[in-house]
Design a protein around this motif. Structure first.
Motif, short mmCIF file in Angstrom:
data_model
loop_
_atom_site.label_atom_id
_atom_site.label_comp_id
_atom_site.label_asym_id
_atom_site.label_seq_id
_atom_site.Cartn_x
_atom_site.Cartn_y
_atom_site.Cartn_z
N THR A 162 35.80 -18.56 -23.53
CA THR A 162 35.42 -19.03 -24.72
C THR A 162 34.62 -17.82 -25.55
O THR A 162 34.94 -17.52 -26.61
N THR A 173 30.43 -11.65 -34.03
CA THR A 173 30.04 -12.85 -33.35
C THR A 173 28.70 -12.59 -32.56
O THR A 173 28.96 -11.72 -31.51
N GLN A 256 28.30 -15.06 -37.30
CA GLN A 256 28.86 -16.13 -36.53
C GLN A 256 28.02 -16.12 -35.24
O GLN A 256 27.65 -14.95 -34.83
N VAL A 258 27.43 -18.21 -31.33
CA VAL A 258 27.79 -19.27 -30.30
C VAL A 258 26.90 -19.16 -29.43
O VAL A 258 26.60 -18.02 -28.81
N GLN A 270 33.05 -29.97 -25.27
CA GLN A 270 33.43 -29.82 -26.63
C GLN A 270 32.19 -29.28 -27.34
O GLN A 270 30.90 -29.65 -26.99
N PRO A 271 32.19 -28.18 -28.34
CA PRO A 271 30.95 -27.68 -28.82
C PRO A 271 30.51 -28.60 -29.88
O PRO A 271 31.18 -29.47 -30.69
N GLN A 272 29.06 -28.60 -30.17
CA GLN A 272 28.64 -29.05 -31.50
C GLN A 272 28.74 -27.99 -32.49
O GLN A 272 28.17 -26.72 -32.10
N ILE A 273 29.32 -28.18 -33.63
CA ILE A 273 29.46 -27.13 -34.55
C ILE A 273 28.67 -27.31 -35.86
O ILE A 273 28.74 -28.41 -36.34
N SER A 274 28.28 -26.55 -36.38
CA SER A 274 27.31 -26.77 -37.72
C SER A 274 27.23 -25.30 -38.40
O SER A 274 26.85 -24.47 -38.20
N SER A 278 27.74 -22.57 -33.32
CA SER A 278 28.47 -23.45 -32.36
C SER A 278 27.60 -23.34 -30.83
O SER A 278 27.02 -22.40 -30.65
N TYR A 280 27.53 -24.86 -27.12
CA TYR A 280 28.24 -25.43 -25.98
C TYR A 280 27.31 -25.77 -24.80
O TYR A 280 26.41 -24.89 -24.37
#
Ligand SMILES: [Zn+2]
Length: 313
Positions: A162, A173, A256, A258, A270-274, A278, A280
């Protein structure tokens, strides 16, 4: 002191530092350096502590317990403590975590798992093959059939793939991995390896990692936040608000972020994204799944099991 923290027929207490000096106890074993196990130990402690070298390093370095009270025992080697033979075995939990196998004078054999993640490789351990365990003190953290989760390697591969994909798609990132204390190092080491980066840690966490006596760890870590794409942060910093502020501090390089949260058990990958963050949750466990525990117990066939977790009385 709760009964399950003492080994009958010995002067041994296990992970029992909350109770001060315990009557009849001459040796205080510490299975590993997690606060729910060493809790109560301070730099003023004068109890005779028995543990392996890595846990001993941590007790001396992080808690400042005086060297003279820390009795370091070798792994996989029978030694005599207070007249009783004991051997420390790999627990497959965090660095330094040991299981304790006691050979009592009356012929009874007792295994205390400390915290552990049962693994089929334990079934080839010569010390366990060569004895019959009567009493098993068992880490029952996930002792219910709904606790099923992947192997550590599967979780590591998922996180590494990922992170690699996201960084390839957007080289700006920043990769963050959450951490509590000792343990789960393999997650951030794998992220660093796949990204060809070092891992940046706080000074305090860096000092903790230096206690682990691992050349691989030592070569992968730095305290220079600009020299690494992978940053390790305390788990409680892994909220959208805090990570947004964190990303802003590095806006010259990254736009960005992660984050990987290695928790014991999660429902979803599934990630939470805002916005540009992101998160995980990944089911990286250092305790046995239900099936791993079941297999180990069925292989060991103890006469009696004493749970050491969620055991009130
Ligand atoms: Zn633990």
């Amino acid at each position: 002191c709760p009964f399950y923290k003492k080994i009958p027929g010995t002067k041994f207490a296990i992970d029992a530092f909350h109770y001060g000096e315990i009557q009849g106890i001459a040796a205080y074993f510490l299975t590993h350096f997690h606060s729910d196990h060493y809790g109560g130990l301070t730099k003023k402690s004068t109890l005779p502590i028995y543990c392996n070298r890595i846990t001993g390093n941590l007790v001396k370095s992080k808690l400042r317990v005086a060297e003279q009270y820390v009795h370091v025992l070798p792994m996989n080697t029978r030694v005599t403590v207070e007249g009783i033979e004991v051997v420390l075995l790999e627990a497959n939990h965090c660095p330094g975590a040991a299981m304790l196998l006691f050979f009592l004078p009356d012929g009874q054999t007792v295994l205390h798992t400390g915290d552990f993640r049962a693994d089929p490789s334990m079934e080839t351990c010569p010390e366990l093959l060569g004895c019959r365990v009567q009493t098993l003190y068992l880490d029952t953290t996930y002792c219910s059939p709904e606790y099923a989760f992947p192997t550590q390697q599967e979780v590591i591969n998922f996180a590494a793939n990922t992170a690699f994909e996201l960084v390839t798609l957007n080289p700006r990132t920043l990769v963050v991995c959450g951490s509590y204390s000792v343990g789960k190092e393999k997650v951030f080491l794998a992220l660093a390896e796949v990204l060809g980066s070092k891992v940046c840690l706080s000074r305090d966490k860096y000092n903790t990692m230096c206690c682990l006596e691992s050349e691989q760890v030592r070569q992968s870590i730095t305290t220079d936040w600009k020299a690494a794409r992978v940053h390790v942060l305390p788990m409680m910093h892994l909220s959208f608000k805090k990570l947004q502020d964190y990303l802003a501090r590095f806006s010259a390089r990254y736009d960005q972020l992660v984050a990987f949260k290695p928790t014991g058990w999660t429902f979803s990958q599934q990630p939470q994204i805002s916005g540009s963050i992101s998160i995980y949750g990944i089911p990286y466990s250092e305790h046995s799944s239900f099936l791993e525990m079941k297999r180990f117990v069925q292989w060991l066939r103890p006469l009696k099991i004493i749970p050491t977790v969620n055991n009130g009385s």
